[in-house]
Design an enzyme around this catalytic site. Sequence first.
Site, PDB file in Angstrom:
ATOM      1  N   SER A 158      -1.650  38.777 -23.132  1.00  0.00           N
ATOM      2  CA  SER A 158      -3.014  38.318 -23.400  1.00  0.00           C
ATOM      3  C   SER A 158      -3.450  38.834 -24.762  1.00  0.00           C
ATOM      4  O   SER A 158      -2.947  39.862 -25.234  1.00  0.00           O
ATOM      5  CB  SER A 158      -3.962  38.847 -22.316  1.00  0.00           C
ATOM      6  OG  SER A 158      -5.316  38.686 -22.691  1.00  0.00           O
ATOM      7  N   TYR A 184      -6.718  47.323 -18.899  1.00  0.00           N
ATOM      8  CA  TYR A 184      -6.138  45.979 -18.941  1.00  0.00           C
ATOM      9  C   TYR A 184      -5.383  45.765 -20.248  1.00  0.00           C
ATOM     10  O   TYR A 184      -4.261  45.246 -20.247  1.00  0.00           O
ATOM     11  CB  TYR A 184      -7.249  44.936 -18.803  1.00  0.00           C
ATOM     12  CG  TYR A 184      -6.751  43.510 -18.803  1.00  0.00           C
ATOM     13  CD1 TYR A 184      -5.904  43.044 -17.811  1.00  0.00           C
ATOM     14  CD2 TYR A 184      -7.148  42.611 -19.801  1.00  0.00           C
ATOM     15  CE1 TYR A 184      -5.454  41.729 -17.803  1.00  0.00           C
ATOM     16  CE2 TYR A 184      -6.706  41.301 -19.800  1.00  0.00           C
ATOM     17  CZ  TYR A 184      -5.854  40.863 -18.796  1.00  0.00           C
ATOM     18  OH  TYR A 184      -5.406  39.558 -18.801  1.00  0.00           O
TER      19      TYR A 184
END
Length: 305
Positions: A158, A184
């Site tokens: 990501s 994350y």
Amino acid sequence: MSRITTPFDHDSTAAQVIAGVDLSGRRAVVTGGASGIGVETARALASAGAEVTLAVRNTAAGERTAAEIIETTGNNHVFVAPLELADRESVQAFAKNWDGPLHLLINNAGVMAEPLNRTPEGWEHQFATNHLGHFGLATGLHGALAQAGGARIVSVSSSAHLRSDVGFDDIHFEHRPYDEWSAYGQSKTANVLFAVEAAKRWASDGIIANALMPGGIRTALQRHVDPEAQKGWDRFQWKTVEQDASTSVLLAASPLIDGVTGRYFEDNNEAVLNTGEEFSGVAAYALDPESATRLWDVSLKLLVQ
């Protein structure tokens, strides 16, 4: 190395990328294949003739998705198997139960920006799920990937990897304050570093590995994110789920990626280095070979404890 570009871009769909590709005789595993871009990735691979196994936590949802993919593609070779990435025994069982070659491993499943949660081992849950689970799965399936000859591993990362390098001194937030986005971010950086190291270690087995940023799409992945925080995302260039799956499909199946390994893609092209001016591209630390080797060694040590 020259940057890899393709005729596809931000707006290309998985169906467009897979057009004309024949995957007959190929076997694929898609983690998280019952929701989000996992469904469209699996559908595209099945439409090209691949045997596809949806590796999922919720097997009932997986069975419904498999039936729908079979109906829309006419490919009856779509299967479901249980997999809980944050559970070492589940990952080991999946790998042990796999029989025969594996040509395509799409490490797609993940969790995003969740409140602090730990596995029984004390591992931070996002890192355990997004990285360690997929790392254990890939290493457990290494023999099957090598047996396939020319296997591909696709590591779904990501742009959030730009939020954080891997905090090797305190990966599991045992001492530093927990921040869900940093956690994350480091797990997504780990996804890229895994591809970098797998590309090096497994080249002699004919295995190629690449990582990617799929793009922005509103799915259940954002279920832990405060709705107020999401209001600031309006400037983001969102994709459809079919567009979001396209780069995964490109790396999994396109002949344009033959021999390409250890790289990071976005919008169906190899990403440029991030300059800090925009939230795109790839961070230099995510491609660092020393960090990639260090992460591999740390991951192995954690999984054998």
